[in-house]
Design an enzyme around this catalytic site. Structure first.
Site, PDB file in Angstrom:
ATOM      1  N   THR A  14       0.827  -1.212   0.000  1.00 38.09           N
ATOM      2  CA  THR A  14       0.000   0.000   0.000  1.00 38.09           C
ATOM      3  C   THR A  14       0.857   1.257   0.000  1.00 38.09           C
ATOM      4  O   THR A  14       0.613   2.185  -0.779  1.00 38.09           O
ATOM      5  CB  THR A  14      -0.891   0.035   1.261  1.00 38.09           C
ATOM      6  OG1 THR A  14      -1.323  -1.292   1.554  1.00 38.09           O
ATOM      7  CG2 THR A  14      -2.083   0.938   1.061  1.00 38.09           C
ATOM      8  N   GLU A 131      11.093   8.952   9.297  1.00 39.42           N
ATOM      9  CA  GLU A 131       9.912   9.649   9.827  1.00 39.42           C
ATOM     10  C   GLU A 131       8.672   8.757   9.856  1.00 39.42           C
ATOM     11  O   GLU A 131       7.859   8.822  10.774  1.00 39.42           O
ATOM     12  CB  GLU A 131       9.638  10.901   8.981  1.00 39.42           C
ATOM     13  CG  GLU A 131       8.571  11.819   9.515  1.00 39.42           C
ATOM     14  CD  GLU A 131       8.924  12.389  10.874  1.00 39.42           C
ATOM     15  OE1 GLU A 131       8.427  11.813  11.867  1.00 39.42           O
ATOM     16  OE2 GLU A 131       9.679  13.378  10.954  1.00 39.42           O
ATOM     17  N   VAL A 134       7.476   5.972  12.981  1.00 41.86           N
ATOM     18  CA  VAL A 134       6.771   6.265  14.236  1.00 41.86           C
ATOM     19  C   VAL A 134       5.621   7.221  13.970  1.00 41.86           C
ATOM     20  O   VAL A 134       5.815   8.310  13.427  1.00 41.86           O
ATOM     21  CB  VAL A 134       7.723   6.893  15.278  1.00 41.86           C
ATOM     22  CG1 VAL A 134       6.979   7.182  16.573  1.00 41.86           C
ATOM     23  CG2 VAL A 134       8.916   5.988  15.535  1.00 41.86           C
ATOM     24  N   GLY A 189     -10.694  -3.298   8.747  1.00 43.69           N
ATOM     25  CA  GLY A 189      -9.295  -3.315   8.335  1.00 43.69           C
ATOM     26  C   GLY A 189      -8.386  -2.520   9.268  1.00 43.69           C
ATOM     27  O   GLY A 189      -7.234  -2.264   8.955  1.00 43.69           O
ATOM     28  N   LYS A 207       7.784   1.543  18.592  1.00 43.02           N
ATOM     29  CA  LYS A 207       7.838   2.970  18.274  1.00 43.02           C
ATOM     30  C   LYS A 207       8.410   3.760  19.445  1.00 43.02           C
ATOM     31  O   LYS A 207       9.226   4.667  19.270  1.00 43.02           O
ATOM     32  CB  LYS A 207       6.440   3.466  17.919  1.00 43.02           C
ATOM     33  CG  LYS A 207       5.902   2.828  16.631  1.00 43.02           C
ATOM     34  CD  LYS A 207       4.408   3.045  16.482  1.00 43.02           C
ATOM     35  CE  LYS A 207       3.875   2.403  15.190  1.00 43.02           C
ATOM     36  NZ  LYS A 207       2.395   2.324  15.189  1.00 43.02           N
TER      37      LYS A 207
END
Lengths: 440, 440
Positions: A14, A131, A134, A189, A207
């Site tokens: 995606t 970038e 997280v 989803g 994270k």
């Protein structure tokens, strides 16, 4: 205008497909902004034949991420493969060892190997930008790594998992059970078929470990995080929190304390009128408290193909705007060799307020007995109350809710053990930590 | 480690003194992070003899900002003088013409001369950084200029004046009048002795004009902003807003519309459960809505010596980390020559919801008459109600509150003119625009 910036992309899911589409659709606009064109030279993905709705003609296809990273004629390697191990790890390493800049969205890889990779990047004059790893589209890495240079951070915390925040928000707004909300999240989803990694807090922990390193200048310690997921949160907790002026969020918190750095991920009560309490659904939020800037809170999309692609693109654009080898931006704020060792503060020494929900047999003196155990452990109470929505038969167990002033985790644990010994408890006590923004 | 970055500072007020202190106290830490030391070579301020609590020995003192900018041996000129005119303007220009990077906190200067200065900077290979000029410590310039590269922004809006937000928050929380809250703000140093620039919205307008340019890639048009201050907001408006599920904030809003770009600063009703509604006191917040990233909201300190110094320091550190002449970062996102002309959308074509408060004589049929005028102007109503806290004598004027669905400003104005013609209005109607976050 300078030469084009040549990039290679490993992983066309995606995020990767979204990135290719944006780079192609906005080719001119990006060239104007960056001072040079950004050209996709090479790609790789598991399935070559899949239709991704993007035009991959004239782009060299590599069989795998490692061969692309090692062999393609590129300035930047974009790693969107995912996973802490291979091929992501070897591919990123291979690119950096060639002095090729790397942009990655891979939190698991950084949590496991971030410092090693940062060291390799610095050694070879390459940038390691992440970038997107997280809180998706929220520019928290840039804020910590660039904007807050010179600040000493005292605490960083946030809502960094959309799945958990969606479930907790839905439980509260619709009065549904955890299980029902999880099913709905899966249907939409927002949650995986196997949701454990999200709802047990591991995703947030990955994270958090990256933010901790950036915020405190320490080595990453992703395995040294106190972890509680949200599976244990009941609608009763959420309602009691609301009655007391709180909302429950799964927070990742990293905090500088006298005994070291606390890293913890757990369901947390935040004051209802704090800004972070209003962050609903799949949205993420990260707060940073520091000594010069003060408090900064950023709210935005934490996931999704486009938001993540936007963060990746920002990282690529930063490289496009600088000239090759012209920047000194250590991946974790300071050179990998200058990062401090991570010194863990044990959860037992955590200091803060607590919400405690107890189910007790309806005996005379239980209230007083609970209050006494608290006092004996130096726990000062903000409130203690019997909590029930309806008139209930006196033979039924009663729910007692305590809210403490700031106290130590060790004291709370001792008090609970003592109360358990009294024989009037029904089931396990629920303990939820309270976190307060520094101001407001 | 490379050569030190040599800086000169013009202006040693609260921000300047704070910056000097931080640069001196954290010299080593900054050198580690930036890969080279940052050295203050030159300073200037109006009063040389004042004790600022910082050590200025071994720093060359210049008589004025222009001579420092023109003559000092520096890599970066930091302009903290303030004001749209001289000496700030000439000093910044002189520095840029020498190819010296400029960091400024001066919103008035940028609002008036930003594009000209950006052009000079680009011509001479210098950077013009100004994170501190908008919303203090909130890294909104970096987010728009760097993180969101490639995004098309549809709307940017925010609470950008702490004085106004403090007053509005205090009016709501304590039920006090505008005048009383303004006095309290002045007592606490949150408002100037002459507060007009803040409370009339001019300060917000300056900041908004800079964000508009960055967000939409257009020339700055600071004089072309629809402006309404907060002096007209009564406690009755705030209470009615609360009853309807809104809070009133002074927002600056820039929005892309079919007819051009809307720039407006006015008291605004925002839904109570939106995140921005919870931003209280002197705190600032900026929201950016774009097509790839989605919605980003940043909340933080909008003023204060330290927060502003932190933003200035971040800008300086960005320069320190890059090698001289090594970056292409056009001040307003795209090269000054590539900025689009600003095409204004008139406020009359603004589309949105409206809150309308009317004081009317208690006559039969007034309600129906008002509703008819709304319908005749194609204004669809969300609610219309008589609003009063107490039972009042029927001879007293009544308050009627209307909330409209999305409609045009021109229609609202026409309806109000028509209602005024009916003769039952007492005093001026109050009209407050409603702004909704895209989601949540």
């Amino acid at each position: 205008m300078s030469d084009a910036l040549k990039i290679g992309i490993a992983g066309l899911g995606t995020v990767g497909a979204s990135l290719v589409r944006i780079l192609q659709d906005r080719h001119e606009m990006l060239a104007t902004t960056c001072g040079r064109a950004i050209e996709i030279m090479a790609v790789t993905a598991r399935d070559r034949s899949r239709d991704r709705g993007v035009n991959l003609a004239n782009i060299k296809w590599f069989d795998d991420a490692v061969s692309l990273a090692s062999g393609a004629d590129i300035d930047v390697f974009i790693e969107l493969v995912g996973g802490a191990g291979d091929p992501a790890y070897s591919a990123v390493k291979a690119a950096l060892q060639r002095g090729i800049h790397v942009v990655t969205a891979n939190k698991a890889l950084l949590a496991a190997h971030g410092i090693e990779l940062a060291g390799i990047a610095e050694e070879h004059g390459a940038l390691l930008n992440y970038e997107a790893a997280v809180a998706g589209g929220i520019p928290v890495i840039k804020a910590l790594r660039e904007s807050m240079t010179g600040n000493t951070v005292s605490r960083v915390y946030g809502i960094m998992n959309g799945t958990c925040n969606y479930i907790l928000t839905k439980m509260e707004k619709e009065g549904l059970s955890f299980e029902d909300c999880l099913k709905e999240a899966q249907r939409l989803g927002y949650a995986e078929a196997d949701p454990a990694f999200d709802i047990e807090g591991n995703d947030t922990a990955h994270k958090l470990s990256i933010l901790t390193s950036l915020a405190f200048g320490t080595a990453i310690a992703a395995d040294d995080i106190y972890l509680e997921g949200i599976t244990n949160i009941s609608i009763e907790d959420i309602q009691a929190a609301a009655d007391l002026g709180y909302r429950i969020k799964l927070l990742g918190v990293a905090q500088r304390t006298e005994s070291g750095i606390e890293q913890r991920v757990h369901p947390t009560m935040v004051p209802y009128d704090s800004v972070i309490a209003q962050v609903d659904g799949v949205t993420n939020a990260v707060a940073i408290e520091s000594d010069i800037l003060g408090e900064l809170l950023m709210v935005g999309p934490g996931a999704g193909g486009n938001a993540t692609a936007s963060a990746v693109l920002g990282d690529v654009a930063d490289i496009a705007k600088s000239r090759p080898g012209a920047q000194h931006v250590p991946a974790f704020g300071r050179p990998a060799t200058a990062l401090l060792p991570y010194k863990r503060a044990r959860i037992q020494s955590h200091e803060g307020g607590y919400f405690i929900r107890l189910k007790v047999l309806d005996r005379t003196g239980v209230f007083a007995n609970i209050a006494r155990h608290m006092a004996e452990n130096d726990i000062s109470l903000e409130s203690i109350m019997q909590h029930s929505k309806h008139y209930v038969d006196s033979a039924e167990p009663k729910t007692i809710i305590l809210v403490t002033h700031a106290t130590h985790e060790a004291s709370v644990r001792k008090a609970i053990v003592a109360i358990k010994g009294e024989g009037y408890l029904v089931g396990e006590p629920q303990v939820i930590r309270i976190e307060r923004p520094k101001a407001g």
